[in-house]
Design an enzyme around this catalytic site. Structure first.
Site, mmCIF file in Angstrom:
data_model
loop_
_atom_site.group_PDB
_atom_site.id
_atom_site.type_symbol
_atom_site.label_atom_id
_atom_site.label_comp_id
_atom_site.label_asym_id
_atom_site.label_seq_id
_atom_site.Cartn_x
_atom_site.Cartn_y
_atom_site.Cartn_z
ATOM 1 N N ARG A 195 0.849 -1.021 0.120
ATOM 2 C CA ARG A 195 0.030 0.070 -0.025
ATOM 3 C C ARG A 195 0.976 1.247 -0.180
ATOM 4 O O ARG A 195 0.807 2.235 -0.814
ATOM 5 C CB ARG A 195 -1.003 -0.108 1.113
ATOM 6 C CG ARG A 195 -2.273 -0.996 0.900
ATOM 7 C CD ARG A 195 -3.223 -1.171 1.933
ATOM 8 N NE ARG A 195 -2.330 -1.763 3.348
ATOM 9 C CZ ARG A 195 -2.712 -1.503 4.336
ATOM 10 N NH1 ARG A 195 -3.754 -0.777 4.851
ATOM 11 N NH2 ARG A 195 -1.976 -1.946 5.414
ATOM 12 N N ASN A 230 -6.773 -2.486 1.671
ATOM 13 C CA ASN A 230 -6.877 -4.143 1.656
ATOM 14 C C ASN A 230 -8.262 -4.592 1.676
ATOM 15 O O ASN A 230 -9.201 -4.186 2.727
ATOM 16 C CB ASN A 230 -6.236 -4.657 2.758
ATOM 17 C CG ASN A 230 -4.752 -4.592 2.639
ATOM 18 O OD1 ASN A 230 -4.144 -4.807 1.431
ATOM 19 N ND2 ASN A 230 -3.857 -4.422 3.853
#
Ligand code: ZN
Ligand code: FE
Length: 765
Positions: free
Chosen positions: A19, A37
């Site tokens: 990320r 996520n």
């Protein structure tokens, strides 16, 4: 108005810095949007210019974090939300199905720099890590992968670690095992029953002890090692004695690639394997002999430091080449819990370097080699497990229990086949416990509905894994024949479902369709259609059953019983002992004597005739000994190994060995002609089958194909005839690859009558 798109990324994309990477990449491409996520993996929303989005998608794959694996990228057009910045959003509940558990990673360059920088807060901290590196599988207790679900749960982060953990631009953003010397676990040196030092002092003192010739138990990533100076024969010989390890080679850990290149012959290919993220033990030809390290063996196993602790040890002045062998007594599983290690290793180690961070599960070192067909993983464990090795076309979850020796298990989730770490010999209580725990772990981590589970196991009714199958919940249970599973493992790795092949499955032992012990089998077929056995080694007697594997002379008697006119083998040059005569007695009286087609035992028989008349102290020792002898000869003749109605006939082959030995031909020459004979006889059968069935591809698997010379011989015999050879790469050709093959065959629902009967027996047990 800006364009927008949604991107969904699947694979190993959690806990690997994905990320923050996406965040930086989006900003670099002047894109707005968000990343999180999600239920289906990492979800990305992008807004901006079309070109920039295209560049983003390309760079996301080409520049992905080193520890991540992308298995699928899905880009769909989306509506613009009019966002003016890029953010990392809170995660949804994470469905276990799409999140893949990362394998353990070696310490990265950035962390190493900090570790050796005196002004860094993590200076000389042996547990330094970040999202690009460090432990994963070995510390995970449950999913989702959060700190509370790891073995770091007992060490709350201090303000410094916490600030890094929360900063999306930091390398430690959501790095679950993050810690520093102020808040995290450390290492302690235990000497003469007391804690003698900790932190850097403990490491420095350990380096000194190693110099002095001591044996130190050192906690690694997935278990304890026993370490000593590889160049100190007093230490290496003492370690052998204390460990009850007669001849099995010790692996080495070397300071760097330069040291490795002085000890073994490194090619550019093998160097890639040595330095790969898995940091396996690389098996390569030794350039010099180190007393006590690998007796009578031309190969040496070397690995590089993988944890910060290992780097610190060398920096503290430890000898540049250390024996680093699994901490256990002879064949027991490696110790990984502190109390157990202290108890089991008390008579072996002079000192213990104990790391306070608990290990969630035992993960041994992996072993790999570069051979005639490229990379070959011989033991799949640390750094590889529990990664995906194949994609199978099945939606149903499949659990395959493997074989009893060199056990691994395979779990198939959504078609992704994950192979476990090496679990070992299930006849050991601790290994069996690890087996059941690994099953539980993987089932719960991937949230498998066991009422939907397809369960696969070996056909051997006496295998512990077979018996365990009866105790597990499942939708359906299927027995898969051992040698077919070996071949299937190769095809599964390659994703070849329909391809018809001729398959050669040679190994030591496996339960056959007829209840006898197979191990020299030739099949025709495909994963989808199943494999039909078309040829095999001529049957021989196996006195004493599997015990014959330990004594090559005992195996030899089973083959030689069919050869008339033998000289007195108790006399030179053979020097057989009474064990041979005793085995012959068993055969004559038909007591504890089984029937086998094992090529593994045929190699043992030849080794015995060539002088290996002692006990084999580790699996495959006699065959390795024979192969290495054969390498010392360049002679090109081959002893006859013809195909008859009863199979490949070993009698002329062994007769020639006996005859040439009596004539005084050198042992390496006889060994070479034997190996050549096996290769030529096998190639003849294969070629005939390929021609009659219009097949152009040959699959080689089973433990015997760890023999590099045999592979080379078959390569030079088959490839000029335009036959392609497929071998294993990511899973071992030995029984460590069986579970993958079982999973693949079970997924296709191929059964023969023998397998069906056994499945029903197990289901009703
Ligand atoms: Zn790092
Ligand atoms: Fe096998």
């Amino acid at each position: 108005m800006a364009n927008a798109c949604s991107i969904r990324v699947r694979g190993v994309v959690q806990g690997v810095g994905f990320r923050p990477f996406v965040y930086r990449l989006a900003r670099a491409n002047t894109l707005t949007g968000w990343v999180l996520n999600g239920d289906q993996g990492v979800e990305i929303h992008l807004e901006g210019a079309e070109d920039d989005m295209e560049a983003f998608v390309e760079q996301m794959q080409s520049k992905r974090p080193s520890a991540s694996t992308i298995s699928e990228v899905e880009v769909t057009p989306a509506l613009s939300e009019g966002l003016n910045e890029f953010t990392i959003r809170e995660s949804h509940h994470i469905a276990a199905l799409t999140v893949q558990i990362s394998s353990d990673l070696p310490v990265c360059e950035d962390c190493l720099k900090e570790c050796f920088n005196p002004s860094d807060p993590r200076y000389r901290y042996p547990y330094i890590n970040c999202t690009n590196c460090g432990p994963r599988y070995s510390v995970i207790l449950a999913l989702p992968y959060d700190r509370a679900n790891t073995t770091m749960t007992d060490w709350p982060m201090d303000a410094y670690c916490d600030s890094e953990y929360r900063d999306p631009l930091n390398r430690r953003f959501h790095a679950q095992p993050v810690a520093c010397s102020a808040c995290g676990p450390n290492f302690i040196l235990r000497l003469n029953g007391v804690d003698a030092a900790d932190g850097w002092d403990a490491i420095r003192k350990t380096a000194e002890l190693l110099w002095e010739g001591s044996i130190v138990a050192i906690k690694g990533l997935g278990g304890y090692h026993l370490a000593c100076d590889a160049r100190n024969p007093m230490a290496t010989v003492a370690l052998r004695t204390r460990k009850f390890r007669k001849e099995k080679p010790f692996a080495l850990m070397v300071r760097d690639v330069e040291v490795a290149s002085r000890l073994v012959l490194l090619t550019s290919e093998s160097e890639i394997v040595l330095t790969s993220l898995a940091r396996p033990i690389l098996l390569a030809q030794a350039r010099l002999e180190l007393e006590g390290v690998a007796p009578n063996n031309r190969d040496l196993g070397v690995m590089l430091p993988s944890t910060p602790l290992h780097h610190l040890l060398f920096a503290a002045g430890a000898p540049e080449a250390l024996v680093m062998t699994s901490a256990n007594r002879s064949n027991e599983p490696i110790a990984y819990e502190d109390a157990d290690a202290l108890k089991r290793l008390s008579g072996i180690a002079d000192a213990f370097l104990i790391g306070e961070r608990p290990i969630a599960r035992r993960v041994d070192d992996s072993i790999a080699r570069v051979g005639a067909f490229g990379l070959l993983v011989l033991r799949r464990s640390r750094g590889y497990a529990p990664g995906r090795v194949a994609k199978l076309p099945t939606k149903r979850p499949v659990l395959a229990l493997g074989a009893d020796l060199k056990n691994t298990i395979t779990l198939v989730v959504d078609g992704n086949a994950f192979v476990s770490q090496h679990i070992g010999d299930l006849s050991h209580y601790q290994a069996f416990q690890a087996f059941t725990k690994t099953i539980e772990d993987l089932i719960s981590m991937y949230d498998i509905d066991t009422s939907d589970l397809l369960l696969a196991h070996d056909c051997h009714p006496q295998y512990a894994s077979t018996k365990h199958a009866a105790a597990l919940p499942a939708y359906e249970t299927r027995a898969i024949q051992h040698h077919r599973a070996h071949l299937a493992s190769v095809l599964a790795e390659r994703g070849e479902w329909e391809k018809s092949i001729v398959g050669v499955s040679f190994d030591g032992t496996g339960f056959g369709d007829d209840g006898s012990i197979w191990g020299g089998e030739i099949f025709v077929g495909s994963l989808e259609g199943g494999f039909e056995r078309t040829s095999h080694l001529r049957s021989a007697a196996l006195p004493g059953g599997d015990g014959a594997a330990q004594y090559p002379m005992q195996a030899a008697s089973g083959f030689l019983a069919q050869i008339g006119d033998l000289p007195d083998l108790t006399r030179p040059p053979f020097n057989f002992t009474s064990r041979y005569e005793d085995a012959m007695q068993l055969i004559r009286r038909e007591v504890r004597t089984f029937s086998t087609t094992s090529v593994g035992r045929l190699f043992d028989a030849a080794a015995a005739l060539l002088g290996f008349v002692r006990e084999s102290t580790f699996e495959g020792q006699a065959a390795i000994w024979l192969e290495q002898l054969a390498r010392d000869s360049s002679n090109l003749d081959a002893y006859p190994f013809p195909l008859t109605d009863d199979g490949l006939d070993f009698r002329p082959l062994l007769n020639a060995v006996v005859r040439d030995r009596l004539r005084g031909r050198t042992v390496p020459e006889v060994a070479r002609a034997f190996q050549h004979g096996v290769a030529e006889g096998t190639a003849e059968v294969v070629v005939r089958l390929c021609h009659s069935r219009s097949i152009d591809t040959v699959v080689l698997s089973g433990g015997v194909f760890q023999n590099e010379l045999l592979l080379e011989d078959l390569q030079s015999l088959l490839e000029p005839l335009h036959l392609e050879i497929w071998t294993n790469h990511d899973v071992p050709p030995n029984d460590g690859g069986i579970s993958l093959g079982q999973a693949a065959l079970a997924a296709f629902g191929n059964f023969n009558d023998a397998e069906r009967n056994i499945s029903e027996g197990v289901a009703h047990a």
